[in-house]
Structures are given as structure tokens and as C-alpha cells.
Design an enzyme around this catalytic site. Sequence first.
Site, PDB file in Angstrom:
ATOM      1  CB  SER A 183     -42.537 -24.627 -30.111  1.00  0.00           C
ATOM      2  OG  SER A 183     -43.452 -24.928 -31.168  1.00  0.00           O
ATOM      3  CE  LYS A 226     -45.424 -27.678 -30.425  1.00  0.00           C
ATOM      4  NZ  LYS A 226     -46.148 -26.757 -30.970  1.00  0.00           N
TER       5      LYS A 226
END
Length: 233
Positions: free
Chosen positions: A154, A192
Site C-alpha cells: 500500500s 501510513k
Amino acid sequence: MLTRKQYELLRFINERLKESGVPPSFDEMKDALDLRSKSGIHRLITALEERGFIRRLPNRARAIEVIKLPELAASGGGRRGFTPSVIEGNLGKVRRGGGGGADEAERPVAVPVMGRIAAGTPIEALQTCSHTISLPPDMLGAGEHYALEVRGDSMVDAGILDGDMALIQRNPTADTGDIVVALIDDEEATLKRFRRRGASIALEPANAAYEVRILPPNRVQIQGRLVGIYRKY
């Protein structure tokens, strides 16, 4: 500004066009950037086209034209304070005092590897040290640091790949735009980009295949900030 991967792909396409007049295939691009699938190349190509750096010519196979190059090629990814493929300072924990002399200063520092971190669907947080990695002393700075093995894709557009070792500065706070280790509901850890959105926290992937997660602050604990990537070739 381009991410590091976008810049690397643009440079690779431009060099191949200069050499042979034919752009590289998607398989060649994937191998050159060390990506696991061609879907990542499709996303990078789309981003470069949207930013006006390349143009795909219709009805022609492998037809890509480079329109322009970044003015500041050396700037790479445009991420302040973080160059994904290079280990930069503030790694490990500095021990001051003691008069160890030159031998002490040259001794490698062991950084604990605390398990795995998800760059994808959050995985269960691991809190125990599995082993250590040794880093050279000229990469050290103040503060306590640890490493986590990246699992998932991701964050590929930020240059963070599955299997990389993320080097983390232990810190309970973060600035908007930092890439962080976020612990969600005291159970799941994920890597993230951190942003504040009003009274909420956004955890953003660097891969269009994943969605941004918007969470209330009481569900998120910042456990550190990314300062570098350790990658074996």
C-alpha cells in the site's frame, strides 16, 4: 512534484527512448523499478500522464512520449525529510559519555527488529524483539529507534516495498504528512501517511488500490515516525 518511483520510471523511459527510440515494455519497467506487479507500473504511468510528463499515443502498442522532465531532477520524490531507498540519519539510539574513543565511535549499533508492520491491510501489532540489525555509526542521531519488516504494497508509490525494513523513530506524535506507525484500537499496526482532517485522523496509503482510513483520534496511537528504509539486494 513527483514521488521517487514516478521520477525513476520517467527517467528510465526517457533513457530507453534515447537509446533505441522505443519505450520499454511494462515488464521491463516492472523489473527496473523492482515492483512485484505491472499494476504498480500502470498507476505510475497514469500519474505521470496526469502531471503532464508523458503522453500515451492511442492505437499504438508501447507508444509513450516523454513531454518534459522535472526541472530539479536531483530532488527525487519531493518528500521532505525522507528518501525511501536510502538509509538516512537518526538511526539507532546514541549512547553519550563514557569516553569510548575512536573504537567506540566506529562500532556498529544494533537496532531491534520488533516484528512486522502492514503496508496494506493492518496486521496484529507485534511488540517483541525478534532480532537486531547492525547499522554504521555515521547514521546515528539522538533518540530511540527500532525496525519493522514491511508486509504489503500500500506504500509502493512512496518507494516502500514489501520486504523492506522500515526504520522508525519512537515518537508518540507526528506532523501532517509524516509516514507513521499507527496502532489502531490497540490491536492493529499499519504504516501510513498521517494527516489531520478536522477532528479526525486520516491514514493515507501511497497506492490507489487502497482506501484512506478516517478515524477518531481516540482509536489511533502514533508509535513512531519513519526515518529510513533498509533494503537488501
